[in-house]
Design a protein around this motif. Structure first.
Motif, PDB file in Angstrom:
ATOM      1  N   GLY A 158     -34.942  94.279  42.485  1.00 35.88           N
ATOM      2  CA  GLY A 158     -36.345  94.659  42.610  1.00 35.88           C
ATOM      3  C   GLY A 158     -36.850  94.565  44.041  1.00 35.88           C
ATOM      4  N   LEU A 159     -36.373  93.561  44.781  1.00 33.43           N
ATOM      5  CA  LEU A 159     -36.765  93.431  46.188  1.00 33.43           C
ATOM      6  C   LEU A 159     -36.274  94.621  47.008  1.00 33.43           C
ATOM      7  CD1 LEU A 159     -36.105  89.620  46.775  1.00 33.43           C
ATOM      8  CD2 LEU A 159     -38.318  90.777  46.703  1.00 33.43           C
ATOM      9  N   PHE A 160     -35.094  95.151  46.691  1.00 35.29           N
ATOM     10  CA  PHE A 160     -34.606  96.357  47.363  1.00 35.29           C
ATOM     11  C   PHE A 160     -35.477  97.552  47.000  1.00 35.29           C
ATOM     12  CE2 PHE A 160     -30.568  94.286  48.428  1.00 35.29           C
ATOM     13  CZ  PHE A 160     -30.280  94.903  49.640  1.00 35.29           C
ATOM     14  N   ALA A 161     -35.801  97.662  45.721  1.00 34.31           N
ATOM     15  CA  ALA A 161     -36.552  98.828  45.251  1.00 34.31           C
ATOM     16  C   ALA A 161     -37.970  98.847  45.806  1.00 34.31           C
ATOM     17  CB  ALA A 161     -36.578  98.846  43.727  1.00 34.31           C
ATOM     18  N   TYR A 162     -38.575  97.666  45.964  1.00 34.98           N
ATOM     19  CA  TYR A 162     -39.975  97.605  46.401  1.00 34.98           C
ATOM     20  C   TYR A 162     -40.106  97.086  47.842  1.00 34.98           C
ATOM     21  CZ  TYR A 162     -40.838  98.357  41.478  1.00 34.98           C
ATOM     22  OH  TYR A 162     -40.854  98.897  40.213  1.00 34.98           O
ATOM     23  N   LYS A 163     -39.026  97.265  48.624  1.00 35.42           N
ATOM     24  CA  LYS A 163     -39.053  96.994  50.063  1.00 35.42           C
ATOM     25  C   LYS A 163     -39.439  95.548  50.373  1.00 35.42           C
ATOM     26  CE  LYS A 163     -40.260 101.812  51.063  1.00 35.42           C
ATOM     27  NZ  LYS A 163     -41.235 102.735  51.702  1.00 35.42           N
ATOM     28  N   GLY A 164     -38.696  94.620  49.789  1.00 37.06           N
ATOM     29  CA  GLY A 164     -38.937  93.216  50.071  1.00 37.06           C
ATOM     30  C   GLY A 164     -38.475  92.844  51.473  1.00 37.06           C
ATOM     31  N   LEU A 204     -19.793  95.867  36.312  1.00 41.04           N
ATOM     32  CA  LEU A 204     -20.582  97.029  35.904  1.00 41.04           C
ATOM     33  C   LEU A 204     -22.067  96.807  36.200  1.00 41.04           C
ATOM     34  CD1 LEU A 204     -18.847  97.949  32.518  1.00 41.04           C
ATOM     35  CD2 LEU A 204     -18.495  98.939  34.779  1.00 41.04           C
ATOM     36  N   TYR A 205     -22.531  95.562  36.100  1.00 37.27           N
ATOM     37  CA  TYR A 205     -23.910  95.262  36.505  1.00 37.27           C
ATOM     38  C   TYR A 205     -24.128  95.665  37.957  1.00 37.27           C
ATOM     39  CZ  TYR A 205     -26.050  92.523  32.705  1.00 37.27           C
ATOM     40  OH  TYR A 205     -26.652  92.130  31.538  1.00 37.27           O
ATOM     41  N   PHE A 206     -23.135  95.409  38.794  1.00 34.70           N
ATOM     42  CA  PHE A 206     -23.238  95.704  40.225  1.00 34.70           C
ATOM     43  C   PHE A 206     -22.825  97.138  40.558  1.00 34.70           C
ATOM     44  CE2 PHE A 206     -22.402  90.936  41.029  1.00 34.70           C
ATOM     45  CZ  PHE A 206     -23.763  90.671  41.005  1.00 34.70           C
ATOM     46  N   ASP A 207     -22.610  97.951  39.525  1.00 36.73           N
ATOM     47  CA  ASP A 207     -22.215  99.365  39.717  1.00 36.73           C
ATOM     48  C   ASP A 207     -20.878  99.513  40.426  1.00 36.73           C
ATOM     49  OD1 ASP A 207     -24.494 100.134  38.460  1.00 36.73           O
ATOM     50  OD2 ASP A 207     -25.554 100.795  40.242  1.00 36.73           O
ATOM     51  N   SER A 229     -18.975  91.109  45.893  1.00 32.96           N
ATOM     52  CA  SER A 229     -20.266  90.417  45.953  1.00 32.96           C
ATOM     53  C   SER A 229     -20.652  90.039  47.376  1.00 32.96           C
ATOM     54  CB  SER A 229     -20.229  89.167  45.066  1.00 32.96           C
ATOM     55  OG  SER A 229     -19.234  88.256  45.500  1.00 32.96           O
ATOM     56  N   ARG A 230     -19.667  89.893  48.270  1.00 32.74           N
ATOM     57  CA  ARG A 230     -19.970  89.601  49.668  1.00 32.74           C
ATOM     58  C   ARG A 230     -20.507  90.814  50.414  1.00 32.74           C
ATOM     59  NH1 ARG A 230     -14.616  86.067  51.491  1.00 32.74           N
ATOM     60  NH2 ARG A 230     -14.955  84.295  50.064  1.00 32.74           N
ATOM     61  N   ARG A 231     -20.389  91.985  49.797  1.00 29.92           N
ATOM     62  CA  ARG A 231     -20.810  93.231  50.449  1.00 29.92           C
ATOM     63  C   ARG A 231     -21.867  93.961  49.627  1.00 29.92           C
ATOM     64  NH1 ARG A 231     -15.712  91.890  51.162  1.00 29.92           N
ATOM     65  NH2 ARG A 231     -14.654  92.245  53.151  1.00 29.92           N
ATOM     66  N   LEU A 232     -22.612  93.214  48.825  1.00 31.48           N
ATOM     67  CA  LEU A 232     -23.594  93.827  47.934  1.00 31.48           C
ATOM     68  C   LEU A 232     -24.616  94.706  48.657  1.00 31.48           C
ATOM     69  CD1 LEU A 232     -24.454  91.209  45.162  1.00 31.48           C
ATOM     70  CD2 LEU A 232     -23.410  93.448  44.892  1.00 31.48           C
ATOM     71  N   PRO A 233     -25.239  94.237  49.741  1.00 36.76           N
ATOM     72  CA  PRO A 233     -26.231  95.087  50.410  1.00 36.76           C
ATOM     73  C   PRO A 233     -25.648  96.417  50.883  1.00 36.76           C
ATOM     74  CG  PRO A 233     -26.421  92.829  51.177  1.00 36.76           C
ATOM     75  CD  PRO A 233     -25.173  92.897  50.364  1.00 36.76           C
ATOM     76  N   TYR A 234     -24.419  96.372  51.393  1.00 39.79           N
ATOM     77  CA  TYR A 234     -23.783  97.599  51.876  1.00 39.79           C
ATOM     78  C   TYR A 234     -23.589  98.592  50.731  1.00 39.79           C
ATOM     79  CZ  TYR A 234     -19.998 100.759  53.137  1.00 39.79           C
ATOM     80  OH  TYR A 234     -19.228 101.870  53.317  1.00 39.79           O
ATOM     81  N   TYR A 235     -23.009  98.122  49.604  1.00 35.33           N
ATOM     82  CA  TYR A 235     -22.744  99.036  48.493  1.00 35.33           C
ATOM     83  C   TYR A 235     -24.029  99.491  47.816  1.00 35.33           C
ATOM     84  CZ  TYR A 235     -17.723  98.394  48.785  1.00 35.33           C
ATOM     85  OH  TYR A 235     -16.421  98.409  49.211  1.00 35.33           O
ATOM     86  N   LEU A 236     -25.015  98.618  47.791  1.00 34.75           N
ATOM     87  CA  LEU A 236     -26.282  98.991  47.177  1.00 34.75           C
ATOM     88  C   LEU A 236     -26.961 100.113  47.951  1.00 34.75           C
ATOM     89  CD1 LEU A 236     -28.358  98.471  44.977  1.00 34.75           C
ATOM     90  CD2 LEU A 236     -29.360  96.706  46.417  1.00 34.75           C
ATOM     91  N   LEU A 237     -26.933 100.023  49.263  1.00 36.41           N
ATOM     92  CA  LEU A 237     -27.585 101.037  50.091  1.00 36.41           C
ATOM     93  C   LEU A 237     -26.728 102.287  50.256  1.00 36.41           C
ATOM     94  CD1 LEU A 237     -29.054  98.701  52.862  1.00 36.41           C
ATOM     95  CD2 LEU A 237     -30.307  99.832  51.017  1.00 36.41           C
ATOM     96  N   SER A 238     -25.418 102.135  50.348  1.00 34.67           N
ATOM     97  CA  SER A 238     -24.549 103.291  50.589  1.00 34.67           C
ATOM     98  C   SER A 238     -24.434 104.203  49.388  1.00 34.67           C
ATOM     99  CB  SER A 238     -23.147 102.823  50.994  1.00 34.67           C
ATOM    100  OG  SER A 238     -22.505 102.152  49.922  1.00 34.67           O
TER     101      SER A 238
END
Length: 509
Positions: free
Chosen positions: A306-312, A390-393, A448-457
């Motif tokens: 949610g913090l990613f989605a709403y620009k936390g 699968l939660y982490f896509d 899990s150590r690269r979550l921000p990268y995969y979430l944004l990419s």
């Protein structure tokens, strides 16, 4: 889907042993209800048929009829279950509940067609008469409806109605079987009918619950097929996991331990009986995954995304990520310790229990049982980690893990049958889950150590047009459905006028 977590959290917040048992009971019914019901019916009907003196041959044919129907339904529903789950989850997230039920109708219709095409030839070559063929097909089809319904049931909050539905169906099945025994009408077909009726009642009641929660329907029944081209890894990994889970049992039907009962009805009692008993040990972890991981982990997961989605703020995102991974590590450790304890109990207590339930059981079966207990215990933990992937896509990681699991489990089992020693039967499945476990744990730690990268990419900078074979199939089926709907709408005024002047309002509605 995480909808069940919010309701369970309320149940677990209440104090007292009764509330705790109630919460675990609800989560157990929602997650493993159909499979547990199948195991109970297999054992119960087997005991009833033996108690009234049905011949061994008839009982074996009955067991094959139930087992084959269960397996076909299990594998066929696995084709679409993860894809449909993702599709329905997205529709609920978008608050488009009217799009949910059409996907159910579409998935079930395709599953029924696949069942008719694949299962009918096997039954024709195996059953004794036309009535048995119809009952086996009917049973398998109802099973597919029930297992598909379970995807949608997780979104419902009416746990008491779900438990009542399971109780009524179970009691109805055994009551019908007992009535047949009392009236002297007990037969193999009669027992098969009683099981089919029980699942039919369950399917009907759950369908009514779904209609209460999703009363409106709009859109195509086959839009979910587009998700196969969007997430092909889900389709493949879901099926491969089922192959790895039960493929080793099916392979044994054609090995040295095989017994041919009739036609294509095969069995391997020395292997499948201990496999069924050992399989029951994973049910504990299946429940605990929903309770321990989803209830406690999902709020942290939702907050982080949610913090990613709403620009936390970056600082808040890092703190949320650290908190989420800490809770995840703790819950997976709890889950693993519970499964280890359950596995030990199943080996220590289950071994003499198998000897009591199945007099004359061979030492080979007992050795297989102990090995498979450990194997299924490892599988339960590894499968829970895969669900977190699968939660982490991380669909690629899930696909590779399921491919390793199924390939090694099936491959080593076939090698054992051809070249191996029967004392090591079950080692194929065990080797598969061990490799699967170490891979999926390593993958989760790395990912899990690269979550921000995969979430944004994963975000598309430019929206692309949907393409693929299943998109084309979906469009053609949608066009066919639109033509059919238009045809029926053109008949509505004629039908309404035939009913009198007061029927106009109903037609407009």
């Amino acid at each position: 889907m995480a909808g069940i977590g919010f309701s369970l959290k309320k149940l677990f917040s209440k104090k007292g042993i009764f509330s705790l048992c109630k919460a675990y009971g609800y989560s157990g019914i929602v997650t493993i209800g159909p499979m547990l019901l199948g195991i109970i019916f297999l054992c119960g009907i087997a005991m009833l048929s033996q108690s009234i003196g049905i011949s061994d041959y008839k009982r074996h044919i009955l067991n094959c009829s139930l087992t084959y129907s269960l397996m076909f339904a299990f594998f066929i529903t696995s084709i679409f279950d993860m894809v449909v789950t993702r599709y329905v989850s997205d529709r609920l997230y978008e608050d488009k509940k009217d799009k949910v039920m059409p996907s159910f109708y579409g998935a079930v219709s395709l599953e029924l067609v696949i069942c008719l095409i694949t299962y009918t030839p096997i039954l024709i070559a195996s059953v004794e008469n036309f009535l048995q063929l119809i009952l086996c097909l009917w049973f398998a089809m109802i099973l597919m409806v029930v297992w598909t319904e379970m995807i949608y049931i997780t979104a419902l909050k009416d746990f008491s109605s779900i438990v009542i539905s399971f109780t009524i169906s179970l009691m109805s099945g055994f009551l019908l079987a007992l009535i047949m025994i009392v009236l002297g009408m007990a037969s193999m077909e009669g027992f098969l009918l009683s099981v089919t009726v029980a699942y039919g009642i369950l399917a009907t009641r759950m369908y009514m619950l779904m209609l209460d929660y999703f009363p409106k329907s709009s859109g195509s029944n086959y839009s979910f097929l587009r998700y196969i081209d969007r997430y092909p890894e889900l389709l493949v990994s879901s099926f491969l996991m089922k192959v790895g889970l039960l493929g080793h049992v099916l392979i044994m039907y054609f090995g040295p331990l095989k017994v041919q009962y009739r036609g294509l009805f095969y069995g391997a009692p020395e292997y499948e009986v201990p496999a069924l008993m050992a399989f029951a040990s994973i049910l504990i972890s299946t429940i605990n995954f929903v309770v321990s991981v989803e209830v406690n982990f999902y709020p942290k997961y939702s907050n982080y995304y949610g913090l990613f989605a709403y620009k936390g703020a970056i600082k808040d995102i890092k703190l949320a990520e650290k908190d989420m991974l800490r809770v995840l590590s703790r819950e997976l450790a709890y889950l693993g310790s519970k499964q280890v304890f359950a596995t030990i109990i199943f080996i220590v207590v289950g071994t003499p229990l198998v000897e009591i339930l199945f007099p004359g059981v061979s030492s080979l079966s007992l050795a297989i049982y102990k090995l498979l207990c450990v194997g299924y215990g490892v599988y339960a933990i590894a499968n829970s980690v895969l669900l977190i992937e699968l939660y982490f896509d991380d669909y690629t990681g899930a696909l590779i893990g399921s491919l390793l699991f199924s390939a090694i489990s099936v491959g080593v089992t076939i090698w054992q049958i051809i070249f191996g020693n029967e004392q090591f039967y079950g080692m194929g499945f065990f080797a598969g889950v061990i490799i699967f476990y170490f891979y999926i744990i390593t993958r989760l730690n790395w990912y899990s150590r690269r979550l921000p990268y995969y979430l944004l990419s994963k975000q598309n900078l430019v929206q692309t047009e949907e393409k693929g074979i299943f998109v084309s199939i979906s469009k053609k089926l949608e066009e066919a459905q639109a033509r059919e709907d238009l045809k029926w709408k053109s008949k509505e005024p004629i039908l309404s006028n035939a009913g009198g002047s007061n029927s106009g309002g109903g037609a407009n509605q």
